[in-house]
Design a protein around this motif. Structure first.
Motif, PDB file in Angstrom:
ATOM      1  N   ILE A  77     -76.636  83.506 -43.290  1.00  0.00           N
ATOM      2  CA  ILE A  77     -78.035  83.765 -43.602  1.00  0.00           C
ATOM      3  C   ILE A  77     -78.935  83.024 -42.618  1.00  0.00           C
ATOM      4  O   ILE A  77     -79.949  83.554 -42.165  1.00  0.00           O
ATOM      5  CB  ILE A  77     -78.332  83.355 -45.057  1.00  0.00           C
ATOM      6  CG1 ILE A  77     -77.644  84.333 -46.026  1.00  0.00           C
ATOM      7  CG2 ILE A  77     -79.837  83.306 -45.315  1.00  0.00           C
ATOM      8  CD1 ILE A  77     -77.685  83.903 -47.483  1.00  0.00           C
ATOM      9  N   GLY A  78     -78.577  81.798 -42.264  1.00  0.00           N
ATOM     10  CA  GLY A  78     -79.421  81.013 -41.360  1.00  0.00           C
ATOM     11  C   GLY A  78     -79.628  81.685 -40.025  1.00  0.00           C
ATOM     12  O   GLY A  78     -80.755  81.733 -39.509  1.00  0.00           O
ATOM     13  N   ARG A  79     -78.556  82.191 -39.446  1.00  0.00           N
ATOM     14  CA  ARG A  79     -78.681  82.889 -38.167  1.00  0.00           C
ATOM     15  C   ARG A  79     -79.612  84.095 -38.309  1.00  0.00           C
ATOM     16  O   ARG A  79     -80.503  84.313 -37.474  1.00  0.00           O
ATOM     17  CB  ARG A  79     -77.315  83.351 -37.680  1.00  0.00           C
ATOM     18  CG  ARG A  79     -77.386  84.257 -36.451  1.00  0.00           C
ATOM     19  CD  ARG A  79     -76.081  85.005 -36.216  1.00  0.00           C
ATOM     20  NE  ARG A  79     -76.179  85.939 -35.108  1.00  0.00           N
ATOM     21  CZ  ARG A  79     -75.237  86.830 -34.804  1.00  0.00           C
ATOM     22  NH1 ARG A  79     -74.131  86.911 -35.539  1.00  0.00           N
ATOM     23  NH2 ARG A  79     -75.402  87.644 -33.783  1.00  0.00           N
ATOM     24  N   ALA A  80     -79.426  84.876 -39.364  1.00  0.00           N
ATOM     25  CA  ALA A  80     -80.250  86.068 -39.555  1.00  0.00           C
ATOM     26  C   ALA A  80     -81.716  85.707 -39.737  1.00  0.00           C
ATOM     27  O   ALA A  80     -82.610  86.359 -39.179  1.00  0.00           O
ATOM     28  CB  ALA A  80     -79.747  86.863 -40.764  1.00  0.00           C
ATOM     29  N   VAL A  81     -81.994  84.656 -40.497  1.00  0.00           N
ATOM     30  CA  VAL A  81     -83.382  84.233 -40.698  1.00  0.00           C
ATOM     31  C   VAL A  81     -84.003  83.801 -39.371  1.00  0.00           C
ATOM     32  O   VAL A  81     -85.142  84.167 -39.048  1.00  0.00           O
ATOM     33  CB  VAL A  81     -83.459  83.089 -41.727  1.00  0.00           C
ATOM     34  CG1 VAL A  81     -84.872  82.504 -41.771  1.00  0.00           C
ATOM     35  CG2 VAL A  81     -83.059  83.588 -43.109  1.00  0.00           C
ATOM     36  N   ALA A  82     -83.269  83.019 -38.586  1.00  0.00           N
ATOM     37  CA  ALA A  82     -83.792  82.547 -37.301  1.00  0.00           C
ATOM     38  C   ALA A  82     -84.132  83.711 -36.387  1.00  0.00           C
ATOM     39  O   ALA A  82     -85.202  83.742 -35.754  1.00  0.00           O
ATOM     40  CB  ALA A  82     -82.771  81.620 -36.641  1.00  0.00           C
ATOM     41  N   VAL A  83     -83.242  84.688 -36.295  1.00  0.00           N
ATOM     42  CA  VAL A  83     -83.470  85.835 -35.410  1.00  0.00           C
ATOM     43  C   VAL A  83     -84.631  86.688 -35.906  1.00  0.00           C
ATOM     44  O   VAL A  83     -85.479  87.136 -35.108  1.00  0.00           O
ATOM     45  CB  VAL A  83     -82.180  86.669 -35.289  1.00  0.00           C
ATOM     46  CG1 VAL A  83     -82.449  87.982 -34.568  1.00  0.00           C
ATOM     47  CG2 VAL A  83     -81.105  85.871 -34.542  1.00  0.00           C
TER      48      VAL A  83
END
Length: 274
Positions: free
Chosen positions: A24-30
């Motif tokens: 989820i963190g990667r997706a939120v950052a992108v």
């Protein structure tokens, strides 16, 4: 005709725990970068030996890989190893971000303890395992919230905090005493801080994901997860990390300017009403 979200162009966002490839963190950052933010991505500095097989096969480089994705979208990225459970570590993180990118406008508290020896019956739960989960999931969210709020108030600014909780904090469940307690604590912290910080121009909300297709699902077989999803999720499938990210970006945007203190379920309908 399109209906774009506004208020995020050239803002600075921190997303903690954003280094895993399926997360989820990667997706939120992108997605925050797509919305116009410059993004700070934090991770624990995992050794490549700890990467799952799909990350090794892809040549994944943790927060550095996420930073490359953000830069490819034309935004600035700052990957940083940080311990969110450390008071000094959190202050050093904010100092470094402000020096490099300027004041922070958005914080997404996503860092969480990995599934591990805490997933046992409470009679067998070791105190050190309990403390580790609480330290990262709840203490870390508190420390990040406090530092961001103090600095934002000091500059008479405004901003948004999005805490990543879990429906586990509402449902509880056997074998999840530490995790469920920590995520319930995040929801309570969200409520209290939203009420305290609203008049200071800071909104605080939480997202409570359900079964989401991240590396956290690797501890069960695909058949086991399929059976669980079939029995519990009205939409009949696990969520994708980007679907949680879309909700996070909305909560950080101008379009959510009258939303604070909420703990929204993003779970395919597993938990309703509460």
């Amino acid at each position: 005709m399109t209906y774009p979200l506004t208020g995020l162009t050239d803002k600075v966002a921190i997303v903690t725990g954003a280094g895993r490839m399926r997360s989820i963190g990667r997706a939120v950052a992108v997605e925050l970068a797509r919305a116009g933010c410059d993004v700070v991505i934090t991770g624990t500095g995992r050794s490549p030996e700890q990467f799952p097989d799909d990350e090794k096969a892809a040549g994944w480089r943790d927060i550095e890989s996420v930073a490359e994705e953000i830069r490819a979208l034309g935004r600035r990225a700052l990957p940083m190893v940080a311990d969110v459970a450390s008071e000094d570590g959190v202050e050093q993180l904010f100092d470094a971000v402000e020096s490099e990118l300027g004041p922070v406008d958005v914080v997404v508290n996503n860092a969480a303890a990995s599934r591990g020896n805490d997933r046992v019956h409470v009679l067998d739960l070791d105190v050190a395992e309990f403390d580790k989960v609480i330290a990262i999931n709840l203490r870390g969210t508190f420390l990040m919230t406090r530092s961001f709020a103090r600095r934002t108030v000091a500059r008479d600014g405004s901003g948004s905090i999005v805490n990543i909780s879990s429906i586990g904090g509402k449902l509880g469940g056997p074998g999840t005493a530490a995790y469920s307690a920590s995520k319930a604590g995040v929801q309570s912290l969200t409520s209290s801080t939203a009420k305290e910080l609203g008049r200071r121009g800071i909104r605080v909300n939480a997202l409570c994901p359900g079964v989401t297709a991240t590396s956290r699902l690797d501890d069960w077989s695909q058949d086991a997860w399929d059976a669980y999803v079939d029995a519990n999720l009205p939409l009949g499938r696990a969520g994708e990390p980007v679907e949680v990210a879309h909700a996070a970006v909305f909560l950080a945007s101008d379009q959510a300017a009258w939303v604070t203190g909420q703990c929204w379920n993003v779970d395919g309908g597993q938990l309703t009403i509460r």
